[in-house]
Design a protein around this motif. Structure first.
Motif, PDB file in Angstrom:
ATOM      1  N   ASN A 180       8.209  -0.348  10.067  1.00 26.15           N
ATOM      2  CA  ASN A 180       9.160  -0.688   8.873  1.00 26.15           C
ATOM      3  C   ASN A 180       8.324  -0.170   7.585  1.00 26.15           C
ATOM      4  OD1 ASN A 180      10.973  -1.845   7.821  1.00 26.15           O
ATOM      5  ND2 ASN A 180      10.073  -3.774   7.505  1.00 26.15           N
ATOM      6  N   LYS A 181       8.042   1.305   7.532  1.00 23.62           N
ATOM      7  CA  LYS A 181       7.422   1.674   6.433  1.00 23.62           C
ATOM      8  C   LYS A 181       8.399   2.862   5.803  1.00 23.62           C
ATOM      9  CE  LYS A 181       3.769  -0.692   6.196  1.00 23.62           C
ATOM     10  NZ  LYS A 181       4.359  -1.816   6.561  1.00 23.62           N
ATOM     11  N   SER A 182       8.192   3.252   4.675  1.00 27.26           N
ATOM     12  CA  SER A 182       8.920   4.214   3.973  1.00 27.26           C
ATOM     13  C   SER A 182       8.369   5.387   3.845  1.00 27.26           C
ATOM     14  CB  SER A 182       9.520   3.718   2.506  1.00 27.26           C
ATOM     15  OG  SER A 182      10.395   2.591   2.861  1.00 27.26           O
ATOM     16  N   PHE A 183       8.835   6.833   3.643  1.00 26.14           N
ATOM     17  CA  PHE A 183       8.431   7.930   3.481  1.00 26.14           C
ATOM     18  C   PHE A 183       9.261   8.748   2.334  1.00 26.14           C
ATOM     19  CE2 PHE A 183       8.029  12.523   5.237  1.00 26.14           C
ATOM     20  CZ  PHE A 183       6.968  12.787   4.341  1.00 26.14           C
ATOM     21  N   ASN A 242      -1.517   1.623   9.734  1.00 23.47           N
ATOM     22  CA  ASN A 242      -2.385   0.859   8.757  1.00 23.47           C
ATOM     23  C   ASN A 242      -1.712   0.156   7.731  1.00 23.47           C
ATOM     24  OD1 ASN A 242      -5.246   0.333  10.491  1.00 23.47           O
ATOM     25  ND2 ASN A 242      -4.619   2.449  10.893  1.00 23.47           N
ATOM     26  N   GLY A 243      -0.443   0.056   7.624  1.00 22.56           N
ATOM     27  CA  GLY A 243       0.095  -0.575   6.600  1.00 22.56           C
ATOM     28  C   GLY A 243       0.688   0.175   5.395  1.00 22.56           C
ATOM     29  N   PHE A 244       0.518   1.761   5.428  1.00 23.62           N
ATOM     30  CA  PHE A 244       0.795   2.420   4.363  1.00 23.62           C
ATOM     31  C   PHE A 244       2.093   2.909   4.321  1.00 23.62           C
ATOM     32  CE2 PHE A 244      -3.771   2.625   4.183  1.00 23.62           C
ATOM     33  CZ  PHE A 244      -4.113   2.787   2.626  1.00 23.62           C
ATOM     34  N   HIS A 245       2.896   2.799   2.843  1.00 18.25           N
ATOM     35  CA  HIS A 245       3.956   3.728   2.927  1.00 18.25           C
ATOM     36  C   HIS A 245       3.563   5.031   2.585  1.00 18.25           C
ATOM     37  CE1 HIS A 245       6.749   0.105   3.036  1.00 18.25           C
ATOM     38  NE2 HIS A 245       5.796  -0.582   2.468  1.00 18.25           N
ATOM     39  N   ILE A 246       4.412   5.969   2.355  1.00 12.15           N
ATOM     40  CA  ILE A 246       3.815   7.328   2.034  1.00 12.15           C
ATOM     41  C   ILE A 246       4.588   8.009   0.976  1.00 12.15           C
ATOM     42  CG2 ILE A 246       3.308   9.753   2.721  1.00 12.15           C
ATOM     43  CD1 ILE A 246       2.097   8.630   5.132  1.00 12.15           C
ATOM     44  N   THR A 291       7.688  20.292   7.311  1.00 12.17           N
ATOM     45  CA  THR A 291       8.126  21.575   7.923  1.00 12.17           C
ATOM     46  C   THR A 291       7.382  22.083   8.919  1.00 12.17           C
ATOM     47  OG1 THR A 291       6.607  22.558   6.001  1.00 12.17           O
ATOM     48  CG2 THR A 291       8.873  22.384   5.472  1.00 12.17           C
ATOM     49  N   LEU A 292       6.720  21.146   9.511  1.00 12.19           N
ATOM     50  CA  LEU A 292       5.879  21.439  10.845  1.00 12.19           C
ATOM     51  C   LEU A 292       6.903  21.395  12.023  1.00 12.19           C
ATOM     52  CD1 LEU A 292       2.768  19.238  10.251  1.00 12.19           C
ATOM     53  CD2 LEU A 292       2.747  21.747  10.487  1.00 12.19           C
ATOM     54  N   HIS A 293       6.441  21.574  13.212  1.00 11.31           N
ATOM     55  CA  HIS A 293       7.499  21.418  14.449  1.00 11.31           C
ATOM     56  C   HIS A 293       8.357  19.987  14.354  1.00 11.31           C
ATOM     57  CE1 HIS A 293       8.583  21.481  18.455  1.00 11.31           C
ATOM     58  NE2 HIS A 293       8.218  22.712  18.339  1.00 11.31           N
ATOM     59  N   TYR A 294       9.485  20.214  14.870  1.00 14.13           N
ATOM     60  CA  TYR A 294      10.355  19.120  14.620  1.00 14.13           C
ATOM     61  C   TYR A 294       9.904  17.794  15.669  1.00 14.13           C
ATOM     62  CZ  TYR A 294      14.888  16.706  13.857  1.00 14.13           C
ATOM     63  OH  TYR A 294      16.083  15.763  13.566  1.00 14.13           O
ATOM     64  N   GLU A 295       9.211  18.157  16.529  1.00 14.16           N
ATOM     65  CA  GLU A 295       8.672  17.021  17.346  1.00 14.16           C
ATOM     66  C   GLU A 295       7.833  16.122  16.388  1.00 14.16           C
ATOM     67  OE1 GLU A 295       7.112  18.628  21.123  1.00 14.16           O
ATOM     68  OE2 GLU A 295       5.510  16.967  20.866  1.00 14.16           O
ATOM     69  N   PHE A 296       6.875  16.609  15.494  1.00 13.99           N
ATOM     70  CA  PHE A 296       6.185  15.898  14.488  1.00 13.99           C
ATOM     71  C   PHE A 296       6.906  15.350  13.707  1.00 13.99           C
ATOM     72  CE2 PHE A 296       3.981  15.327  10.278  1.00 13.99           C
ATOM     73  CZ  PHE A 296       2.761  14.918  10.830  1.00 13.99           C
ATOM     74  N   TYR A 297       7.922  15.886  12.960  1.00 13.86           N
ATOM     75  CA  TYR A 297       9.114  15.435  12.135  1.00 13.86           C
ATOM     76  C   TYR A 297       9.745  14.274  12.645  1.00 13.86           C
ATOM     77  CZ  TYR A 297      13.034  15.724   8.786  1.00 13.86           C
ATOM     78  OH  TYR A 297      14.111  15.565   7.786  1.00 13.86           O
ATOM     79  N   GLU A 298      10.124  14.207  13.958  1.00 13.42           N
ATOM     80  CA  GLU A 298      10.672  13.129  14.637  1.00 13.42           C
ATOM     81  C   GLU A 298      10.021  11.845  14.875  1.00 13.42           C
ATOM     82  OE1 GLU A 298      12.682  14.660  18.199  1.00 13.42           O
ATOM     83  OE2 GLU A 298      14.810  13.581  17.224  1.00 13.42           O
ATOM     84  N   ASN A 299       8.804  12.351  15.286  1.00  9.66           N
ATOM     85  CA  ASN A 299       7.748  11.165  15.811  1.00  9.66           C
ATOM     86  C   ASN A 299       7.148  10.430  14.542  1.00  9.66           C
ATOM     87  OD1 ASN A 299       5.712   9.894  17.115  1.00  9.66           O
ATOM     88  ND2 ASN A 299       3.929  11.308  16.700  1.00  9.66           N
ATOM     89  N   LEU A 300       7.210  11.162  13.213  1.00 10.32           N
ATOM     90  CA  LEU A 300       6.523  10.592  12.108  1.00 10.32           C
ATOM     91  C   LEU A 300       7.955   9.543  11.671  1.00 10.32           C
ATOM     92  CD1 LEU A 300       5.168  10.311   9.351  1.00 10.32           C
ATOM     93  CD2 LEU A 300       6.398  12.618   8.586  1.00 10.32           C
ATOM     94  N   ARG A 301       9.097   9.863  11.901  1.00  9.69           N
ATOM     95  CA  ARG A 301      10.073   8.837  11.534  1.00  9.69           C
ATOM     96  C   ARG A 301      10.158   7.689  12.254  1.00  9.69           C
ATOM     97  NH1 ARG A 301      10.271  13.251   8.894  1.00  9.69           N
ATOM     98  NH2 ARG A 301      11.474  13.465   6.915  1.00  9.69           N
ATOM     99  N   LEU A 302       9.806   8.083  13.627  1.00  7.83           N
ATOM    100  CA  LEU A 302       9.977   6.888  14.813  1.00  7.83           C
ATOM    101  C   LEU A 302       8.761   5.907  14.187  1.00  7.83           C
ATOM    102  CD1 LEU A 302      10.538   8.769  18.219  1.00  7.83           C
ATOM    103  CD2 LEU A 302      12.094   7.127  16.878  1.00  7.83           C
ATOM    104  N   LEU A 360       0.967  -1.300   0.074  1.00  2.00           N
ATOM    105  CA  LEU A 360      -0.041  -0.072  -0.029  1.00  2.00           C
ATOM    106  C   LEU A 360       0.781   1.366  -0.055  1.00  2.00           C
ATOM    107  CD1 LEU A 360      -2.511  -0.938   2.902  1.00  2.00           C
ATOM    108  CD2 LEU A 360      -3.062  -0.813   0.477  1.00  2.00           C
ATOM    109  N   ILE A 361       0.636   2.076  -1.117  1.00  2.00           N
ATOM    110  CA  ILE A 361       1.181   3.307  -0.857  1.00  2.00           C
ATOM    111  C   ILE A 361       0.168   4.645  -0.850  1.00  2.00           C
ATOM    112  CG2 ILE A 361       2.840   5.006  -2.291  1.00  2.00           C
ATOM    113  CD1 ILE A 361       4.311   2.715  -3.459  1.00  2.00           C
ATOM    114  N   ALA A 362       0.250   5.397   0.184  1.00  2.00           N
ATOM    115  CA  ALA A 362      -0.555   6.767   0.138  1.00  2.00           C
ATOM    116  C   ALA A 362       0.077   7.786  -0.481  1.00  2.00           C
ATOM    117  CB  ALA A 362      -1.170   6.985   1.625  1.00  2.00           C
ATOM    118  N   ILE A 363      -0.503   8.132  -1.591  1.00  2.00           N
ATOM    119  CA  ILE A 363       0.445   9.516  -2.195  1.00  2.00           C
ATOM    120  C   ILE A 363      -0.333  10.759  -1.691  1.00  2.00           C
ATOM    121  CG2 ILE A 363       0.824  10.853  -4.389  1.00  2.00           C
ATOM    122  CD1 ILE A 363       1.218   7.987  -5.652  1.00  2.00           C
TER     123      ILE A 363
END
Ligand code: NAP
Length: 360
Positions: A141-144, A111-115, A124-135, A90-93
Protein backbone atom coordinates in the motif's frame (compact mmCIF):
# COMPACT_ATOMS: atom_id res chain seq x y z
CA UNK A 1 -0.19 23.28 15.51
CA UNK A 2 -1.66 20.19 17.14
CA UNK A 3 -3.04 18.31 14.17
CA UNK A 4 -0.10 18.81 11.85
CA UNK A 5 1.29 15.83 9.98
CA UNK A 6 5.06 15.17 9.98
CA UNK A 7 6.56 13.70 6.82
CA UNK A 8 9.99 12.10 7.07
CA UNK A 9 12.04 12.40 3.93
CA UNK A 10 15.23 10.52 3.14
CA UNK A 11 16.94 12.19 0.21
CA UNK A 12 19.28 10.15 -1.97
CA UNK A 13 21.26 12.41 -4.33
CA UNK A 14 22.32 15.90 -3.34
CA UNK A 15 23.57 17.08 -6.73
CA UNK A 16 21.86 19.78 -8.77
CA UNK A 17 18.27 18.64 -8.25
CA UNK A 18 18.70 17.26 -4.70
CA UNK A 19 20.39 20.34 -3.26
CA UNK A 20 17.93 22.71 -4.96
CA UNK A 21 15.11 20.62 -3.50
CA UNK A 22 16.48 20.95 0.05
CA UNK A 23 16.57 24.72 -0.34
CA UNK A 24 13.04 24.79 -1.78
CA UNK A 25 11.76 22.66 1.13
CA UNK A 26 13.47 24.95 3.65
CA UNK A 27 11.86 27.98 2.01
CA UNK A 28 8.43 26.36 1.82
CA UNK A 29 8.39 24.96 5.38
CA UNK A 30 6.41 27.60 7.24
CA UNK A 31 3.95 28.07 4.35
CA UNK A 32 3.31 24.32 4.20
CA UNK A 33 2.71 24.14 7.92
CA UNK A 34 0.31 27.09 7.87
CA UNK A 35 -1.57 26.30 4.70
CA UNK A 36 -1.58 22.50 4.67
CA UNK A 37 -0.63 21.41 8.19
CA UNK A 38 2.39 19.61 6.80
CA UNK A 39 5.79 19.40 8.48
CA UNK A 40 8.46 18.26 6.06
CA UNK A 41 11.48 16.89 7.91
CA UNK A 42 14.63 15.49 6.24
CA UNK A 43 16.45 13.28 8.78
CA UNK A 44 18.85 11.73 6.24
CA UNK A 45 20.60 13.02 3.12
CA UNK A 46 23.01 10.89 1.12
CA UNK A 47 25.19 10.79 -1.96
CA UNK A 48 26.65 7.64 -3.49
CA UNK A 49 29.07 7.05 -0.60
CA UNK A 50 28.19 9.18 2.42
CA UNK A 51 25.12 9.99 4.48
CA UNK A 52 24.35 12.59 7.11
CA UNK A 53 21.91 11.55 9.86
CA UNK A 54 20.02 14.00 12.08
CA UNK A 55 16.91 12.71 13.84
CA UNK A 56 15.51 16.27 14.13
CA UNK A 57 15.93 16.92 10.43
CA UNK A 58 18.61 18.87 8.59
CA UNK A 59 18.80 22.65 8.99
CA UNK A 60 19.81 25.54 6.74
CA UNK A 61 23.46 24.70 7.44
CA UNK A 62 23.08 21.25 5.89
CA UNK A 63 25.98 21.63 3.44
CA UNK A 64 28.52 22.25 6.21
CA UNK A 65 26.93 19.53 8.35
CA UNK A 66 27.21 17.09 5.46
CA UNK A 67 30.87 17.99 4.88
CA UNK A 68 31.70 17.67 8.57
CA UNK A 69 29.55 14.85 9.88
CA UNK A 70 28.63 12.57 6.98
CA UNK A 71 29.68 8.93 7.23
CA UNK A 72 29.89 5.97 4.85
CA UNK A 73 26.56 4.13 4.87
CA UNK A 74 24.59 1.15 3.66
CA UNK A 75 20.89 1.13 2.85
CA UNK A 76 20.24 -1.19 5.84
CA UNK A 77 21.61 1.49 8.16
CA UNK A 78 19.15 4.00 6.73
CA UNK A 79 16.30 1.57 7.37
CA UNK A 80 17.57 0.81 10.86
CA UNK A 81 17.79 4.54 11.70
CA UNK A 82 14.18 5.32 10.69
CA UNK A 83 12.95 2.24 12.59
CA UNK A 84 14.95 3.11 15.69
CA UNK A 85 13.33 6.57 15.75
CA UNK A 86 9.89 5.20 14.85
CA UNK A 87 9.54 7.68 11.98
CA UNK A 88 6.19 7.58 10.22
CA UNK A 89 5.11 8.89 6.82
CA UNK A 90 8.35 7.91 5.14
CA UNK A 91 9.28 9.13 1.68
CA UNK A 92 12.50 8.14 -0.07
CA UNK A 93 13.44 10.60 -2.79
CA UNK A 94 15.62 9.36 -5.63
CA UNK A 95 17.47 12.39 -7.01
CA UNK A 96 20.27 10.27 -8.43
CA UNK A 97 20.73 9.06 -11.99
CA UNK A 98 21.85 5.69 -10.66
CA UNK A 99 20.92 2.21 -11.86
CA UNK A 100 22.44 0.70 -8.72
CA UNK A 101 20.27 2.81 -6.44
CA UNK A 102 17.02 1.64 -8.03
CA UNK A 103 17.87 -1.87 -6.77
CA UNK A 104 17.02 -0.50 -3.29
CA UNK A 105 13.44 0.45 -4.20
CA UNK A 106 11.87 -2.90 -3.30
CA UNK A 107 13.63 -3.05 0.06
CA UNK A 108 12.64 0.54 0.85
CA UNK A 109 8.99 -0.12 0.00
CA UNK A 110 8.98 -3.33 2.06
CA UNK A 111 10.28 -1.27 4.97
CA UNK A 112 7.56 1.37 4.86
CA UNK A 113 8.80 3.95 2.34
CA UNK A 114 6.85 5.65 -0.41
CA UNK A 115 9.03 6.71 -3.31
CA UNK A 116 9.31 9.95 -5.27
CA UNK A 117 11.82 9.91 -8.09
CA UNK A 118 13.43 12.26 -10.59
CA UNK A 119 15.48 9.30 -11.81
CA UNK A 120 14.11 7.67 -14.96
CA UNK A 121 15.93 4.37 -14.52
CA UNK A 122 13.32 2.39 -12.54
CA UNK A 123 10.70 3.09 -15.18
CA UNK A 124 12.91 2.16 -18.09
CA UNK A 125 14.52 -1.10 -16.94
CA UNK A 126 13.16 -4.44 -18.14
CA UNK A 127 9.33 -4.71 -17.97
CA UNK A 128 9.61 -7.49 -15.39
CA UNK A 129 11.19 -5.06 -12.93
CA UNK A 130 8.58 -2.40 -13.79
CA UNK A 131 5.76 -4.83 -13.08
CA UNK A 132 7.31 -6.31 -9.93
CA UNK A 133 7.82 -2.81 -8.54
CA UNK A 134 4.13 -2.04 -9.00
CA UNK A 135 3.08 -5.35 -7.44
CA UNK A 136 5.28 -4.63 -4.40
CA UNK A 137 3.81 -1.12 -4.09
CA UNK A 138 0.30 -2.55 -4.19
CA UNK A 139 1.09 -5.27 -1.66
CA UNK A 140 2.50 -2.75 0.82
CA UNK A 141 0.00 0.00 0.00
CA UNK A 142 2.72 2.44 -0.99
CA UNK A 143 2.96 5.11 -3.69
CA UNK A 144 5.55 5.87 -6.34
CA UNK A 145 5.43 9.31 -7.98
CA UNK A 146 7.77 10.37 -10.79
CA UNK A 147 6.21 13.34 -12.59
CA UNK A 148 9.67 14.82 -13.33
CA UNK A 149 10.74 11.76 -15.34
CA UNK A 150 9.23 13.37 -18.44
CA UNK A 151 9.21 17.12 -19.06
CA UNK A 152 10.74 17.96 -15.62
CA UNK A 153 8.21 20.28 -13.91
CA UNK A 154 5.60 20.10 -16.70
CA UNK A 155 2.49 18.08 -15.82
CA UNK A 156 2.84 15.42 -18.52
CA UNK A 157 2.55 12.10 -16.71
CA UNK A 158 -0.38 13.16 -14.56
CA UNK A 159 -2.26 14.57 -17.55
CA UNK A 160 -1.75 11.39 -19.55
CA UNK A 161 -2.73 9.22 -16.58
CA UNK A 162 -5.89 11.26 -15.96
CA UNK A 163 -6.93 11.09 -19.60
CA UNK A 164 -6.21 7.36 -19.80
CA UNK A 165 -7.96 6.54 -16.50
CA UNK A 166 -11.03 8.53 -17.48
CA UNK A 167 -11.41 6.36 -20.57
CA UNK A 168 -10.23 8.98 -23.06
CA UNK A 169 -8.56 7.21 -25.98
CA UNK A 170 -5.05 8.60 -26.48
CA UNK A 171 -4.05 7.99 -30.08
CA UNK A 172 -0.66 9.65 -30.36
CA UNK A 173 1.86 11.63 -28.33
CA UNK A 174 4.39 13.65 -30.23
CA UNK A 175 6.84 16.32 -29.23
CA UNK A 176 10.25 17.73 -28.52
CA UNK A 177 11.11 16.04 -25.23
CA UNK A 178 14.66 17.27 -24.72
CA UNK A 179 15.60 20.80 -23.65
CA UNK A 180 19.12 20.54 -25.07
CA UNK A 181 18.00 19.22 -28.47
CA UNK A 182 15.20 21.78 -28.53
CA UNK A 183 17.76 24.58 -28.08
CA UNK A 184 20.16 23.07 -30.62
CA UNK A 185 17.61 22.73 -33.44
CA UNK A 186 15.65 25.90 -32.64
CA UNK A 187 18.90 27.86 -33.02
CA UNK A 188 20.57 25.88 -35.78
CA UNK A 189 17.47 26.04 -38.00
CA UNK A 190 17.09 29.81 -37.78
CA UNK A 191 20.70 31.06 -37.59
CA UNK A 192 23.70 31.01 -39.90
CA UNK A 193 25.85 29.33 -37.24
CA UNK A 194 27.45 25.94 -37.83
CA UNK A 195 26.05 22.92 -35.99
CA UNK A 196 29.18 22.50 -33.85
CA UNK A 197 29.03 26.17 -32.81
CA UNK A 198 25.41 25.80 -31.66
CA UNK A 199 26.28 22.54 -29.89
CA UNK A 200 29.14 24.29 -28.11
CA UNK A 201 26.82 27.15 -27.08
CA UNK A 202 24.29 24.68 -25.66
CA UNK A 203 27.06 22.98 -23.70
CA UNK A 204 28.33 26.31 -22.30
CA UNK A 205 24.80 27.16 -21.16
CA UNK A 206 24.79 23.87 -19.22
CA UNK A 207 21.95 22.49 -21.34
CA UNK A 208 23.71 19.36 -22.55
CA UNK A 209 25.14 16.47 -20.55
CA UNK A 210 28.91 16.78 -19.98
CA UNK A 211 29.26 14.38 -22.92
CA UNK A 212 26.82 15.85 -25.48
CA UNK A 213 26.68 12.49 -27.27
CA UNK A 214 24.32 11.34 -24.51
CA UNK A 215 21.83 13.93 -25.78
CA UNK A 216 22.63 13.43 -29.46
CA UNK A 217 22.29 9.64 -29.21
CA UNK A 218 18.53 10.05 -28.66
CA UNK A 219 18.59 7.60 -25.73
CA UNK A 220 17.23 10.11 -23.23
CA UNK A 221 14.30 10.99 -25.51
CA UNK A 222 13.72 7.26 -26.05
CA UNK A 223 13.56 6.66 -22.28
CA UNK A 224 10.91 9.37 -21.89
CA UNK A 225 8.91 7.91 -24.76
CA UNK A 226 9.12 4.45 -23.16
CA UNK A 227 7.84 5.85 -19.84
CA UNK A 228 4.84 7.45 -21.57
CA UNK A 229 4.05 4.26 -23.51
CA UNK A 230 4.11 2.19 -20.31
CA UNK A 231 1.74 4.69 -18.65
CA UNK A 232 -0.71 3.68 -21.36
CA UNK A 233 -0.23 0.00 -20.50
CA UNK A 234 1.86 -0.74 -23.56
CA UNK A 235 4.25 -3.51 -22.54
CA UNK A 236 7.31 -2.36 -24.36
CA UNK A 237 11.06 -2.31 -23.86
CA UNK A 238 13.81 0.21 -24.52
CA UNK A 239 15.08 -1.95 -27.39
CA UNK A 240 11.68 -1.58 -29.10
CA UNK A 241 12.21 2.16 -29.60
CA UNK A 242 13.42 3.07 -33.07
CA UNK A 243 16.09 5.71 -32.52
CA UNK A 244 17.73 7.90 -35.13
CA UNK A 245 21.01 8.74 -33.40
CA UNK A 246 22.63 12.03 -34.36
CA UNK A 247 26.11 10.83 -33.43
CA UNK A 248 28.04 9.89 -36.57
CA UNK A 249 29.59 6.41 -36.48
CA UNK A 250 33.16 7.74 -36.52
CA UNK A 251 32.47 9.81 -33.35
CA UNK A 252 30.62 7.15 -31.36
CA UNK A 253 31.44 5.83 -27.87
CA UNK A 254 34.78 4.41 -28.97
CA UNK A 255 36.04 7.96 -29.47
CA UNK A 256 37.02 9.66 -26.20
CA UNK A 257 35.14 12.74 -25.03
CA UNK A 258 38.27 14.83 -25.65
CA UNK A 259 38.50 13.52 -29.22
CA UNK A 260 34.77 14.09 -29.79
CA UNK A 261 35.05 17.71 -28.67
CA UNK A 262 38.07 18.29 -30.91
CA UNK A 263 36.37 16.69 -33.90
CA UNK A 264 32.85 18.09 -33.42
CA UNK A 265 33.28 20.10 -36.64
CA UNK A 266 32.77 16.79 -38.46
CA UNK A 267 29.09 17.23 -37.64
CA UNK A 268 28.90 20.49 -39.58
CA UNK A 269 28.77 19.22 -43.18
CA UNK A 270 26.03 16.57 -42.74
CA UNK A 271 23.78 18.94 -40.77
CA UNK A 272 24.39 21.78 -43.24
CA UNK A 273 23.32 19.36 -46.00
CA UNK A 274 20.11 18.58 -44.14
CA UNK A 275 19.41 22.28 -43.68
CA UNK A 276 19.92 22.91 -47.40
CA UNK A 277 17.16 20.44 -48.20
CA UNK A 278 14.60 22.49 -46.24
CA UNK A 279 12.45 25.09 -47.95
CA UNK A 280 12.41 28.55 -46.36
CA UNK A 281 9.32 27.84 -44.28
CA UNK A 282 10.75 24.71 -42.70
CA UNK A 283 12.85 24.02 -39.61
CA UNK A 284 14.48 20.91 -38.16
CA UNK A 285 13.09 19.31 -34.99
CA UNK A 286 14.22 16.23 -33.07
CA UNK A 287 11.01 14.53 -32.02
CA UNK A 288 9.71 11.61 -30.02
CA UNK A 289 6.56 10.00 -31.38
CA UNK A 290 4.37 7.36 -29.80
CA UNK A 291 1.73 5.89 -32.06
CA UNK A 292 -0.58 4.24 -29.55
CA UNK A 293 -2.74 2.48 -32.10
CA UNK A 294 0.19 0.76 -33.80
CA UNK A 295 2.28 0.57 -30.62
CA UNK A 296 5.32 2.13 -32.31
CA UNK A 297 7.88 4.36 -30.59
CA UNK A 298 10.15 6.52 -32.72
CA UNK A 299 12.84 9.10 -32.05
CA UNK A 300 13.80 10.96 -35.22
CA UNK A 301 14.89 14.19 -36.90
CA UNK A 302 12.09 15.72 -38.98
CA UNK A 303 11.39 18.88 -40.91
CA UNK A 304 8.44 20.92 -39.68
CA UNK A 305 6.60 23.94 -40.97
CA UNK A 306 7.80 27.06 -39.10
CA UNK A 307 4.26 27.93 -38.13
CA UNK A 308 3.34 24.46 -36.89
CA UNK A 309 3.05 23.69 -33.16
CA UNK A 310 6.49 22.08 -33.10
CA UNK A 311 7.98 24.54 -35.59
CA UNK A 312 7.21 27.61 -33.48
CA UNK A 313 9.17 26.29 -30.48
CA UNK A 314 11.74 28.71 -28.99
CA UNK A 315 14.63 28.65 -26.53
CA UNK A 316 15.13 25.31 -24.79
CA UNK A 317 11.43 24.60 -24.29
CA UNK A 318 9.91 21.15 -24.46
CA UNK A 319 6.56 20.55 -26.07
CA UNK A 320 4.11 17.65 -25.95
CA UNK A 321 1.17 17.24 -28.31
CA UNK A 322 -1.38 14.74 -27.00
CA UNK A 323 -3.81 13.54 -29.67
CA UNK A 324 -6.97 11.92 -28.32
CA UNK A 325 -10.35 10.90 -29.61
CA UNK A 326 -12.15 13.90 -28.06
CA UNK A 327 -9.48 16.50 -28.90
CA UNK A 328 -9.53 15.25 -32.50
CA UNK A 329 -7.29 17.03 -35.01
CA UNK A 330 -6.36 19.73 -32.48
CA UNK A 331 -4.21 18.08 -29.83
CA UNK A 332 -3.88 19.06 -26.21
CA UNK A 333 -0.53 20.87 -26.03
CA UNK A 334 1.76 21.25 -23.01
CA UNK A 335 4.79 23.48 -23.48
CA UNK A 336 7.43 25.07 -21.26
CA UNK A 337 10.83 24.60 -19.66
CA UNK A 338 11.40 20.85 -19.76
CA UNK A 339 14.68 20.78 -17.84
CA UNK A 340 16.67 22.68 -15.24
CA UNK A 341 17.30 22.13 -11.55
CA UNK A 342 14.76 24.69 -10.31
CA UNK A 343 11.76 23.39 -12.26
CA UNK A 344 12.76 19.77 -11.67
CA UNK A 345 13.17 20.20 -7.91
CA UNK A 346 9.82 22.04 -7.86
CA UNK A 347 8.23 19.08 -9.64
CA UNK A 348 9.70 16.67 -7.07
CA UNK A 349 8.44 18.87 -4.23
CA UNK A 350 5.02 18.96 -5.82
CA UNK A 351 5.00 15.12 -5.89
CA UNK A 352 6.08 15.06 -2.23
CA UNK A 353 3.24 17.40 -1.23
CA UNK A 354 0.67 15.47 -3.26
CA UNK A 355 1.79 12.22 -1.66
CA UNK A 356 1.94 13.76 1.84
CA UNK A 357 -1.61 15.03 1.55
CA UNK A 358 -2.79 11.54 0.64
CA UNK A 359 -1.30 9.99 3.83
CA UNK A 360 -3.39 9.49 6.92
N1 NAP B 1 18.92 18.48 -13.95
C1 NAP B 1 17.77 18.45 -14.65
O1 NAP B 1 17.39 19.41 -15.33
C2 NAP B 1 16.88 17.23 -14.58
C3 NAP B 1 15.62 17.25 -15.20
C4 NAP B 1 14.77 16.13 -15.08
C5 NAP B 1 15.24 15.01 -14.41
N2 NAP B 1 16.51 15.01 -13.88
C6 NAP B 1 16.97 13.81 -13.20
O2 NAP B 1 17.25 14.09 -11.84
C7 NAP B 1 18.25 13.21 -11.38
C8 NAP B 1 19.34 14.03 -10.69
O3 NAP B 1 19.92 14.92 -11.62
P1 NAP B 1 21.06 15.95 -11.19
O4 NAP B 1 21.23 16.86 -12.34
O5 NAP B 1 20.79 16.50 -9.84
O6 NAP B 1 22.35 14.95 -11.08
P2 NAP B 1 23.73 15.23 -10.34
O7 NAP B 1 23.96 16.67 -10.13
O8 NAP B 1 24.75 14.42 -11.09
O9 NAP B 1 23.54 14.57 -8.88
C9 NAP B 1 23.40 13.19 -8.69
C10 NAP B 1 23.47 12.89 -7.20
O10 NAP B 1 23.15 11.51 -7.02
C11 NAP B 1 24.12 10.92 -6.15
N3 NAP B 1 24.21 9.47 -6.36
C12 NAP B 1 24.70 8.80 -7.43
N4 NAP B 1 24.59 7.46 -7.22
C13 NAP B 1 24.03 7.30 -6.00
C14 NAP B 1 23.66 6.17 -5.21
N5 NAP B 1 23.88 4.93 -5.65
N6 NAP B 1 23.11 6.38 -4.01
C15 NAP B 1 22.90 7.62 -3.53
N7 NAP B 1 23.23 8.75 -4.22
C16 NAP B 1 23.78 8.58 -5.45
C17 NAP B 1 25.40 11.65 -6.53
O11 NAP B 1 26.36 11.43 -5.53
P3 NAP B 1 27.95 11.40 -5.87
O12 NAP B 1 28.33 12.85 -5.94
O13 NAP B 1 28.53 10.68 -4.72
O14 NAP B 1 28.10 10.66 -7.17
C18 NAP B 1 24.86 13.09 -6.58
O15 NAP B 1 24.73 13.61 -5.30
C19 NAP B 1 18.76 12.43 -12.60
O16 NAP B 1 18.15 11.18 -12.65
C20 NAP B 1 18.29 13.30 -13.77
O17 NAP B 1 18.08 12.55 -14.96
C21 NAP B 1 17.32 16.09 -13.93
Amino acid sequence: MSNSKTIHIVLFGIGQVGSTLINQINEAKSRLLQAQNLKLRIPIIANSKLAFFDKDGISNGWETDFETFSVPYKIDEVIQFVKQHKFENLIAIDATASVVFTQNYIKLIENGFHIVSANKVANTLHYEFYENLRLTLKKHNKSFLYETNVGAGLPIIETIKNLHNSGEKIEKIRGVFSGSLSYIFNHFSESELSFSTVLNEASKLGLTEPDAREDLSGNDVARKLLILARELNIKTEFCDVSIESLVPKQLNGKTTLYQFKNRSKELDVPFQELKKQLNKNQVLRYVGELDVTNKTLEVKLVSEDKNSTLGQLKGADSIFEIFTESYGEKPLVIQGAGAGKQVTARGVLSDVIKLSNSLN
